[in-house]
Motif scaffolding. Structure first.
Motif, PDB file in Angstrom:
ATOM      1  N   HIS A  14      -7.408   4.252  -5.949  1.00  0.00           N
ATOM      2  CA  HIS A  14      -7.999   3.921  -4.656  1.00  0.00           C
ATOM      3  C   HIS A  14      -7.957   5.142  -3.736  1.00  0.00           C
ATOM      4  N   LYS A  49      -3.622   5.232   3.837  1.00  0.00           N
ATOM      5  CA  LYS A  49      -2.991   4.177   3.052  1.00  0.00           C
ATOM      6  C   LYS A  49      -3.993   3.763   1.982  1.00  0.00           C
ATOM      7  N   ALA A  50      -3.507   3.560   0.762  1.00  0.00           N
ATOM      8  CA  ALA A  50      -4.361   3.127  -0.340  1.00  0.00           C
ATOM      9  C   ALA A  50      -3.558   2.213  -1.251  1.00  0.00           C
ATOM     10  N   ASN A  51      -4.258   1.371  -1.976  1.00  0.00           N
ATOM     11  CA  ASN A  51      -3.605   0.423  -2.881  1.00  0.00           C
ATOM     12  C   ASN A  51      -2.849   1.129  -4.000  1.00  0.00           C
ATOM     13  N   ASP A  52      -3.434   2.203  -4.532  1.00  0.00           N
ATOM     14  CA  ASP A  52      -2.856   2.938  -5.656  1.00  0.00           C
ATOM     15  C   ASP A  52      -3.529   4.299  -5.738  1.00  0.00           C
ATOM     16  N   ASN A  84      -7.378   1.979   6.232  1.00  0.00           N
ATOM     17  CA  ASN A  84      -6.842   3.077   5.425  1.00  0.00           C
ATOM     18  C   ASN A  84      -6.389   4.285   6.235  1.00  0.00           C
ATOM     19  N   MET A 139       0.842  -1.185   0.000  1.00  0.00           N
ATOM     20  CA  MET A 139       0.000   0.000   0.000  1.00  0.00           C
ATOM     21  C   MET A 139       0.881   1.240   0.000  1.00  0.00           C
TER      22      MET A 139
END
Length: 112
Positions: A87, A81-84, A42, A1
């Protein structure tokens, strides 16, 4: 992440003219959002900011710079926090400020 910063750009006059009930309702919306972000893994951290501040350079410290007199101020921040990027954009779109027609600034935090 990946880690991202969300800056809340808020209308200073609108913030300062809120009644106590309106302010408490706004805080409640943010608390609910943070709870959802936390449950989804997140949320990293967040804090509200005052509208007062200083511009600091080597030669001077200014307490009433143009950022203070501007219509908008950074009212707070969230680290998520994010995957990409996509997101992170979806998370930012769910921010209470965005949901009521405002804007946030979303920035990826560099990783070394």
């Amino acid at each position: 992440m990946k880690t991202y910063l969300i800056l809340l750009r808020e209308d200073i006059q609108a913030m300062n003219s809120m009644t106590e009930e309106e302010a408490m309702a706004e805080i409640g919306m943010y608390q609910k959002w943070v709870d959802e972000l936390t449950q989804n893994g997140n949320h990293v951290s967040s804090e509200p900011l005052t509208t007062e501040g200083y511009m600091v350079s080597e030669q001077q410290v200014v307490s009433d710079g143009p950022f203070i007199e501007a219509k908008d101020a950074i009212g707070g921040y969230f680290i998520i926090k994010a995957n990409d990027d996509q997101h992170a954009i979806e998370i930012a779109k769910s921010c209470p400020l965005v949901m009521k027609g405002g804007e946030v600034e979303l920035r990826a935090i560099m990783e070394y």
